[in-house]
Structures are given as structure tokens and as C-alpha cells.
Design an enzyme around this catalytic site. Structure first.
Site, PDB file in Angstrom:
ATOM      1  CD  GLN A 148      -4.026   7.815  -5.031  1.00  0.00           C
ATOM      2  OE1 GLN A 148      -3.953   7.174  -6.077  1.00  0.00           O
ATOM      3  NE2 GLN A 148      -3.351   8.938  -4.846  1.00  0.00           N
ATOM      4  CE1 TYR A 161       4.160   9.355   1.203  1.00  0.00           C
ATOM      5  CE2 TYR A 161       5.424  11.111   2.182  1.00  0.00           C
ATOM      6  CZ  TYR A 161       5.270   9.787   1.873  1.00  0.00           C
ATOM      7  OH  TYR A 161       6.230   8.897   2.243  1.00  0.00           O
ATOM      8  CD  GLU A 162       3.047  10.718  -5.686  1.00  0.00           C
ATOM      9  OE1 GLU A 162       4.048  11.271  -5.183  1.00  0.00           O
ATOM     10  OE2 GLU A 162       2.646  10.947  -6.844  1.00  0.00           O
ATOM     11  N   GLY A 163      -1.184  12.324  -3.272  1.00  0.00           N
ATOM     12  CA  GLY A 163      -2.638  12.261  -3.478  1.00  0.00           C
ATOM     13  C   GLY A 163      -3.261  11.459  -2.356  1.00  0.00           C
TER      14      GLY A 163
END
Ligand SMILES: Cc1cc2nc3c(=O)[nH]c(=O)nc-3n(C[C@H](O)[C@H](O)[C@H](O)COP(=O)(O)OP(=O)(O)OC[C@H]3O[C@@H](n4cnc5c(N)ncnc54)[C@H](O)[C@@H]3O)c2cc1C
Length: 593
Positions: free
Chosen positions: A441, A434-436
Site C-alpha cells: 500500500q 490481505y488485499e495487498g
């Protein structure tokens, strides 16, 4: 039952002897004297050890339940949440104008590590609130700030971030949730969001959802996305709670880990929403908080590794199996503790050297965020935006790997529920997603950050390593040999990889994209090499000054030497992989996989 001991001494070492926080010219850092930080860390440590850690397996076993639209958190969560609120922990670094304590973010991170290590699923409730708080604080109107922030800082209200939809997570330009303008200036929000952490629960009186949606007729793709506040209960003029908004939890996700955190399907059926920031600039608003949010997930990754390592170490000291091949160490027992065996020590040192390096890296990143915000320092902003994907991607990959290594230390016990290691493995896994995702990234790092401002920030990073090595060169032969020389060599590998991308990425972007993941890891290793070199300088200074705690500092040096000799050397392999270019990755037709 797993144990947790708050690593306050290690944290104080990083804050005061490595980062020297009290000497920084950052507004608010004057409050970070050793007495104040140690009082705060000790208190947070007690809460983590005595309240949050015992609840961690309970939350994992019970999970959350949904009945008639009401989500119940596991037994004991509500009480622990009230203790967090009473202690003022949720507003530690929040703006004093709205009731926060205004402490620097770096201290919030230290406290956060303990909360996450002791109970990641529980801490996510306040973590998401912090994200929503930051978005409103950065982009909301004064009236919105006055309406929502004080109660969110207090914790009596919580927050969420609603981006993902069933058909899109990475490619948010595809979102379908609609926001139709109303005569009173509000918007009517309709759509369905999935996997929304803390979307519905029984810990707070109101939930302030931050929702990405598109206003019909706006630009296509990400350029047409706007950000909205959608409260679960409307807020009356006098601040009291009004009628229930048309937002509901349509289901809870069954998942691999973080069972104590409710992962919700959220349905918006013409819910009343209020625009945050500018129309169609929702993605930009989200991006301004990205550095903090992603650093927070990197922290989750290594914090799970930290608690897993503590448990592996305890086991390795107690478990008696086999004899030390160089001579019996426990003659009164039937066997020696497994910590005598080189292979077990290798495993433990891989965990320990990562966790301590990652902690220093994260706190250093947090200090940069403080400098960027509090001093409005554009160079610090540039450097942390370059390092953010490295912190998120590298620390979560390695954090997860650390939990698996720790599980291995326990042999069969690591696979059983009783010892708790398998929960750390399961909980850590989501941080890579999650969060990309970590793949995304690495694309952000190579595709956007590397060339940002004409490559200025990456050049500044290389210069920083070079000047650090030059400053300390020749002071001490073993510092040069064990730390500075390997650091310089790894940094050269990183520069060679960046050069490869510059020369070959233009020919075909796939040359860069095929190596981006390796580059993110290469970068991460160099950062941890830099951190260990800084820690070595600090440890040597303490030993030279005649510290009374010799064992602490010599153990820092030995752990650092392990990292430089056995982990940092991976940079050579990573460079070779990058230089193999796109062909080995792209050769096979999709049909032939
Ligand atoms: C437990 C949990 C909690 C969550 N909490 C929240 C939350 O609170 N709020 C919220 O909004 N979302 C939340 N999410 C969603 C999460 O952020 C997404 O799952 C994540 O961003 C990935 O999106 P996706 O699952 O749609 O994967 P996809 O976008 O479908 O990607 C699938 C795979 O393809 C890769 N990929 C996709 N595009 C590219 C590309 N262009 N180049 C290379 N590779 C690519 C990805 O790296 C990934 O490996 C949560 C998810 C889970 C499981």
C-alpha cells in the site's frame, strides 16, 4: 464473554453533523435523512449485538471443517446468514435494477462496521460476495449481470475473488492458472489458487468464483491476465442450477484468526469459465474495484479496534486495583477502578481517539466514492484513489495496534480466552496482510498515487486542509490552539516529506521507497487530524446551539484534543525518518543481515 454495543450515536454524529450527508448534492443522498439512517442503523445494530456478536467466539472455537469436499461453517452461521438475507442487508447498496436497494455506499459502510465489529469472520462471506458483485456489475455483459447479480444480491448465491497462487501473491504477473478458449466461447480454466476466502462453504446454494487466469499465447506478466466467472454449479437458461463445475476445495488453511471464515485451496480442473470484460484486461478490471475493496479492509481494521476498545473500557471501569494518587475515588471499595490511573487513561484514549477518527475518515472516504460514482466526479475519484492506500494501510496497522492496546488494558485477562480480547487481536492481524500488504500500500501511495496527474490530487489535499483551517480560523481561540494550529503544523510535515521525495526520489528511487511506509503513516495522521478538527467544529457548533447532550460533545472535544496533542505529534518523528533517506536502510549487505 466479550460485549458489543452498536455505536449508532457516534455514527449519526459523523454522518449528519460532520459530513452533513443530507446536504450533499449526491444522487441518493436525499434518502439519508436522520430518521431513515437511524432506523437502518438501529436495525443493523440489533442484528450485530444479538445475533452476530454471540456467534463470534463460537466461530473462533469451532472453525470450519472439510469433509469429502464439503466445507461446513460453525454452528449458527447458517441461521445468521439466513437472517442477513431475510433483512435484505446483502443488497443494501446494490443496483436496484438487479434487486438491490440502491442506498449510498456511505450507509453501507456504517452498517458494515457493526457487522465487522460483531463478527468479522462471518461478515467476510458477504463481503467477498459484494466484491464479486462489483466486478460483474462494472465489467460484465448485460446477460452476465442478469444471470448472476440478482441471486448474489439476495445472498442465495455467494462470491469469491481468486488471485493468489502458491508461488505468487503480490507479483500477480507470475500467475500460472490457464484459460483455454473453447468452441462455444467459454474458457477451460486449469490451475490452483490458495487462501481463497469463502471459497467453499454451506451458506449459499451456488458460489460464483471470479478467477484471474492467463490465456496461452497472450502477453507476458500482468498484461496477459484476464478475469473469468467460474460458477460452482452451472446455471441453466431458465436460471436453475445445472451440473457441478470442475472446481473443488482441496484443503482448508489452519490460521491465526478469522477461524469462522473458510480459507480454501481451490482447484480448477478444466472448469468452465466465462470472460468478464476485455481479454488481457483482468488487472484493470480488478483495479476499478480496488478503492472499495481496500476501504473495506481499512474498515475491518478499525472495526476490530472499536469492539476491542469497548471491552477494554468496560473492564477499566470495573477492575479495582490501586488507589488514585491524587485522592481515593472509591472509598467504599478495597481499591479504585483502574480507569483513574493516568497510564490506563492514556491507553484508553489512544484507542478511543483512533477509533472515532478512523470512523470519520472511512465514512468521508465512502462519501468520496459515492461522489465519484454517482456524480461521475473525476476530482473525487482522484482524491479517493490517493487516499485509498492510506485508509487501508494506516487504519489496519493502527486498528491492530488498538486491539493490542485494549488487550493490555485487561492485564492478564487480556491474554486469556474467556475475555475475548485475544480473538480481536488475532482476527485484526490479517487486515494488514490481505488485499495487498501494507508495505505494498505504501509503495502504491508513494510510487503511483503521489505523482498521479502531475501531483494534482495531493495538491488538492493540501489545499483542502489549508482552506478548512482558513475557513474556521479566528472563530474560537481554543479551536485554533488545540486543533487548527496542530493540523497546519502536521500538514506542513506531510508537505515537507512529499517535497523530500520529489527532490531525492529522482536521485535514487530507494530514497522514496525507504520512507514510503512512514509517509503512509504521516499521511494517515494528518487525515485523522483533519477529521478531529472537523469533529471539533461540529461539537462546538452543537454546544453553542445549546444541545441537551453536553457530555457527548464535550467528550468529543476532549478526545480530539488528546489526538492532536499526543498522537498527531508523531508526524515530526516520521518526517525525520523519511529525511534520513535510503542510506540507513540500504547500507547493510543482504549477506550481513
Ligand atoms: C486469511 C487469508 C485470506 C486471504 N484471502 C484471499 C482471497 O480471498 N483471494 C485471494 O486472491 N487472496 C487471498 N489472500 C492472499 C493475500 O491477498 C496475500 O497473502 C497477500 O496479497 C500477500 O501475498 P503473499 O502472501 O504471496 O506475499 P508475498 O507477495 O510473497 O510478499 C511477502 C512479503 O514481501 C513484501 N513484498 C513483496 N513484493 C514486494 C516489493 N516489490 N516491494 C516491497 N515489498 C514487497 C510483501 O509486502 C510481504 O511482506 C488471503 C490470505 C490470507 C492469509
Amino acid at each position: 464473554m466479550p460485549i458489543y454495543t452498536a455505536p449508532t450515536k457516534d455514527m449519526a454524529f459523523v454522518l449528519h453533523e460532520v459530513l452533513k450527508v443530507h446536504e450533499q448534492d449526491i444522487p441518493g443522498y436525499e434518502d439519508l435523512d436522520a430518521d431513515t439512517t437511524s432506523a437502518i442503523l438501529e436495525e443493523a445494530g440489533k442484528l450485530s449485538e444479538n445475533v452476530l456478536a454471540p456467534l463470534n467466539p463460537v466461530g473462533d472455537r469451532q472453525g470450519c471443517t472439510l469433509e469429502n469436499g464439503v466445507v461446513r461453517t460453525p454452528e449458527g452461521f447458517k441461521d445468521a446468514y439466513e437472517q442477513m438475507r431475510a433483512g435484505g442487508w446483502m443488497g443494501l447498496d446494490a443496483d436496484p435494477e438487479y434487486g438491490g436497494q440502491g442506498m449510498p455506499y456511505v450507509l453501507n459502510c456504517a452498517v458494515g462496521e457493526m457487522f465487522v465489529s460483531s463478527n468479522m469472520a462471518f461478515n467476510m462471506y458477504q463481503g467477498l460476495t459484494h466484491g464479486a458483485y462489483s466486478a460483474i456489475h462494472a465489467h460484465g455483459t448485460e446477460a452476465q449481470k442478469q444471470t448472476y447479480l440478482p441471486n448474489m444480491i439476495d445472498g442465495i448465491w455467494s462470491g469469491t475473488m481468486n488471485l493468489t497462487e502458491p508461488h505468487c501473491g503480490t507479483d500477480l504477473g507470475l500467475i500460472r492458472t490457464k484459460a483455454e478458449p473453447q468452441d462455444d466461447g467459454s474458457y477451460s480454466i486449469t490451475g490452483s489458487k490458495i487462501w481463497i476466502s469463502a471459497g467453499e462453504h454451506d451458506l449459499s446454494e451456488n458460489i460464483i468464483h471470479l478467477v484471474l487466469a492467463k490465456v496461452p499465447g497472450g502477453p507476458d506478466g500482468v498484461k496477459g491476465i484476464s478475469l473469468f466467472i467460474v460458477p460452482k454449479f452451472m446455471v441453466n437458461e431458465d436460471g436453475s442450477l445445472g451440473e457441478r463445475n470442475a472446481v473443488s476445495c482441496g484443503g482448508l488453511e489452519e490460521k491465526m484468526g478469522i477461524h469462522g471464515n473458510a480459507t480454501c485451496v481451490m482447484n480448477y480442473d478444466g472448469a468452465k469459465g466465462f470472460l468478464v470484460g476485455e481479454l488481457h484486461k483482468g488487472m484493470r478490471a480488478m483495479f476499478t474495484m480496488m478503492n472499495e475493496a481496500r476501504l473495506g479492509v481499512g474498515l475491518q481494521g478499525y472495526a476490530q479496534g472499536a469492539v476491542a476498545y469497548q471491552n477494554a473500557l468496560g473492564f477499566a471501569r470495573d477492575r479495582l486495583q490501586g488507589r488514585d494518587v491524587t485522592g481515593v475515588k472509591n472509598p467504599d471499595g478495597p481499591a479504585d477502578p483502574i480507569i483513574v490511573h493516568p497510564d490506563v487513561r492514556r491507553n484508553l484514549l489512544a484507542q478511543k481517539s483512533f477509533v472515532e477518527g478512523a470512523r470519520a475518515f472511512t465514512f468521508w472516504g465512502a462519501q468520496m466514492i459515492d461522489r465519484a460514482h454517482r456524480n461521475e466526479d473525476a476530482d473525487a475519484e482522484g482524491m479517493i484513489s490517493l487516499l485509498t492506500p492510506v485508509i487501508k494501510g494506516f487504519l489496519t496497522d493502527k486498528g491492530f495496534e488498538t486491539t493490542v492496546l485494549a488487550q493490555q488494558t485487561l492485564g492478564g485477562s487480556g491474554f486469556t480466552r474467556e475475555w475475548g480480547l485475544e480473538q480481536f487481536v488475532r482476527d485484526a492481524r490479517i487486515t494488514m496482510i490481505y488485499e495487498g500488504t501494507n508495505g505494498i500500500q505504501s509503495l502504491d501511495l508513494v510510487g503511483r498515487k503521489l505523482g498521479q496527474s502531475g501531483g494534482k490530487h495531493v495538491m488538492a489535499f493540501f489545499e483542502l486542509v489549508k482552506s478548512f483551517a482558513a475557513e474556521h480560523k479566528g472563530q474560537d481561540e481554543t479551536l485554533d490552539r488545540d486543533f487548527l494550529d496542530p493540523l497546519k503544523s502536521a500538514s506542513k510535515d506531510l508537505q515537507a516529506a512529499a517535497m523530500y521525495f520529489m527532490q531525492n526520489g529522482m536521485k535514487s528511487p530507494n530514497n522514496a521507497l525507504s520512507g514510503s511506509y512512514d509517509f503512509m503513516h504521516l499521511f494517515g495522521h494528518v487525515c485523522l487530524g483533519l477529521m478531529w478538527s472537523k469533529m471539533a467544529v461540529a461539537a462546538k457548533a452543537a454546544l453553542a446551539a445549546g444541545t441537551s447532550d453536553e457530555a457527548f460533545y464535550t467528550s468529543k472535544l476532549a478526545t480530539g484534543r488528546y489526538y492532536m496533542a499526543r498522537e498527531l505529534t508523531e508526524t515530526g518523528t516520521l518526517l525525520k525518518r523519511i529525511e534520513s533517506g535510503a542510506e540507513p536502510v540500504m547500507e547493510l549487505d543482504a549477506a550481513n543481515f
